[in-house]
Design a protein around this motif. Structure first.
Motif, short mmCIF file in Angstrom:
data_model
loop_
_atom_site.label_atom_id
_atom_site.label_comp_id
_atom_site.label_asym_id
_atom_site.label_seq_id
_atom_site.Cartn_x
_atom_site.Cartn_y
_atom_site.Cartn_z
N GLY A 64 0.84 -1.26 0.17
CA GLY A 64 -0.04 0.06 0.05
C GLY A 64 0.72 1.42 -0.02
O GLY A 64 0.54 2.12 -0.83
N LEU A 65 1.84 1.24 0.86
CA LEU A 65 2.78 2.49 0.88
C LEU A 65 3.34 2.66 -0.54
O LEU A 65 3.56 3.72 -0.75
CB LEU A 65 3.86 2.40 1.99
N SER A 66 4.04 1.79 -1.09
CA SER A 66 4.67 1.61 -2.19
C SER A 66 3.88 2.34 -3.52
O SER A 66 4.03 2.97 -4.13
CB SER A 66 5.25 0.38 -2.59
N THR A 67 2.50 1.58 -3.60
CA THR A 67 1.57 2.15 -4.50
C THR A 67 1.12 3.72 -4.24
O THR A 67 0.95 4.36 -5.24
CB THR A 67 0.43 1.10 -4.50
N MET A 68 1.06 4.22 -2.96
CA MET A 68 0.91 5.39 -2.57
C MET A 68 1.79 6.39 -3.26
O MET A 68 1.60 7.32 -3.78
CB MET A 68 0.96 5.57 -1.21
N VAL A 69 3.19 5.81 -2.93
CA VAL A 69 4.41 6.74 -3.48
C VAL A 69 4.30 7.03 -5.11
O VAL A 69 4.57 7.97 -5.58
CB VAL A 69 5.62 6.16 -3.06
N GLY A 91 1.54 6.60 -6.69
CA GLY A 91 0.38 7.54 -7.09
C GLY A 91 0.89 8.93 -7.17
O GLY A 91 0.57 9.74 -7.81
N LEU A 92 1.67 9.34 -6.09
CA LEU A 92 1.99 10.56 -5.48
C LEU A 92 3.09 10.94 -6.78
O LEU A 92 3.08 12.49 -7.43
CB LEU A 92 2.87 10.78 -4.48
N ALA A 93 3.80 10.16 -7.25
CA ALA A 93 4.67 10.22 -8.26
C ALA A 93 4.00 10.74 -9.66
O ALA A 93 4.57 11.62 -10.50
CB ALA A 93 5.74 9.18 -8.63
N ILE A 94 3.18 9.97 -10.11
CA ILE A 94 2.37 10.15 -11.34
C ILE A 94 1.57 11.31 -11.26
O ILE A 94 1.56 12.27 -12.18
CB ILE A 94 1.47 9.10 -11.43
N ASP A 107 1.12 17.22 -12.98
CA ASP A 107 0.99 18.57 -12.76
C ASP A 107 2.16 19.41 -13.17
O ASP A 107 2.10 20.67 -13.05
CB ASP A 107 0.70 18.88 -11.36
N THR A 108 3.23 18.92 -13.46
CA THR A 108 4.54 19.68 -13.90
C THR A 108 4.90 19.65 -15.40
O THR A 108 5.65 20.73 -15.61
CB THR A 108 5.56 19.07 -12.98
N VAL A 109 4.34 18.59 -16.01
CA VAL A 109 4.73 18.28 -17.68
C VAL A 109 3.87 19.58 -18.10
O VAL A 109 2.85 19.79 -18.01
CB VAL A 109 4.78 17.00 -18.02
N PRO A 110 4.29 20.00 -19.31
CA PRO A 110 3.45 20.79 -20.17
C PRO A 110 2.18 20.21 -20.44
O PRO A 110 1.74 18.73 -20.25
CB PRO A 110 4.09 21.01 -21.40
N GLY A 111 0.88 20.65 -20.77
CA GLY A 111 -0.27 20.31 -21.22
C GLY A 111 -0.32 19.34 -22.14
O GLY A 111 -1.16 18.64 -22.02
N SER A 112 0.29 19.65 -23.22
CA SER A 112 0.24 18.58 -24.48
C SER A 112 0.73 17.14 -23.78
O SER A 112 0.30 16.15 -24.43
CB SER A 112 1.01 19.08 -25.34
N ILE A 113 1.68 17.13 -22.90
CA ILE A 113 2.02 16.05 -22.54
C ILE A 113 1.37 15.58 -21.30
O ILE A 113 1.08 14.28 -20.98
CB ILE A 113 3.71 15.94 -22.03
N SER A 114 0.90 16.24 -20.39
CA SER A 114 0.10 15.85 -19.36
C SER A 114 -1.11 15.10 -19.57
O SER A 114 -1.78 14.12 -18.68
CB SER A 114 -0.36 17.11 -18.49
N PRO A 158 -1.38 9.13 -17.07
CA PRO A 158 -2.70 8.52 -16.50
C PRO A 158 -3.08 9.29 -15.17
O PRO A 158 -2.13 9.76 -14.49
CB PRO A 158 -2.70 7.09 -16.23
N ILE A 159 -4.09 9.20 -14.52
CA ILE A 159 -4.57 9.78 -13.32
C ILE A 159 -4.74 8.69 -12.39
O ILE A 159 -5.54 7.73 -12.85
CB ILE A 159 -6.00 10.69 -13.37
N PRO A 160 -4.04 8.58 -11.27
CA PRO A 160 -4.09 7.49 -10.55
C PRO A 160 -5.44 7.36 -9.77
O PRO A 160 -5.85 6.09 -9.50
CB PRO A 160 -2.97 8.00 -9.29
N ALA A 161 -6.35 8.17 -9.74
CA ALA A 161 -7.59 7.96 -8.98
C ALA A 161 -8.46 7.05 -9.88
O ALA A 161 -9.12 6.38 -9.61
CB ALA A 161 -8.23 9.42 -8.98
#
Length: 203
Positions: free
Chosen positions: A96-101, A103-106, A111-118, A122-125
């Protein structure tokens, strides 16, 4: 996102989330204890040999007063969680902890890459919803996403204006149909079609 679109105060949205989270943490376990108490007493009666009492089950049983055709998964999850960490599979905490990490990384990449790449990240939720429900929901997601992409290609202005409304209306319709499904189950009405994908029995 709803708070952003309605121009609500970020502080008010944060406070509302915290109040809802706190209320859920207090009320959900209390409701579980109240509704599950008859089942606990029935299990104790079965252990003592009083099978007549044990057969009555609890309020959350499949034949109980508050029976619901869609509540089985949530009841099983609550029963498993009430047993504490010892009732969970081995190494579940680290998984669970590794999967949460992950999800945070994804989310951070999204949220940091340009819009065309974002848009390709995929969205973890959304990924988690498939794991919580079943793989069948992936078909629903593909159908909905395809319909919106086609809509936006043909009529971009109306798609941007009404896509959110259509999505919310579909979710509301699904929620309202839960009442209809409960009424059908209460009157013993079964679906006219039963489809399953399994191996054919050996002849």
């Amino acid at each position: 996102r709803a708070g952003y679109m309605t121009m609500a105060s970020p502080t008010a949205v944060f406070v509302a989330h915290m109040v809802g989270l706190g209320a859920g943490c207090l009320l959900a376990p209390a409701a579980w204890l109240v509704f599950n108490a008859p089942a606990v007493m029935a299990s104790a009666a079965a252990a003592n040999g009083s099978y007549a009492v044990a057969a009555t089950g609890g309020l959350l049983a499949s034949d109980g007063f508050f029976a619901s055709p869609v509540a089985g998964v949530f009841r099983s999850t609550a029963a498993l969680a009430s047993g504490g960490m010892s009732a969970l599979p081995q190494h579940v905490l680290w998984v669970g902890l590794s999967t949460m990490v992950v999800g945070l990384a994804i989310n951070a990449v999204h949220d940091t890459v340009p819009g065309s790449i974002s848009a390709l990240v995929p969205i973890p939720a959304a990924m988690g919803v498939v794991f919580l429900s079943s793989a069948a929901i992936a078909v629903d997601v593909v159908v909905g996403a395809s319909a919106r992409v086609f809509w936006r290609l043909r009529y971009p202005r109306s798609a941007d204006a009404y896509a959110l409304v259509v999505g919310c209306a579909l979710i509301a319709g699904e929620g309202l149909w839960g009442l209809g499904k409960t009424l059908l189950a209460a009157f013993g009405v079964a679906s006219p079609i039963c489809m399953t994908f399994t191996m054919a029995p050996a002849v």
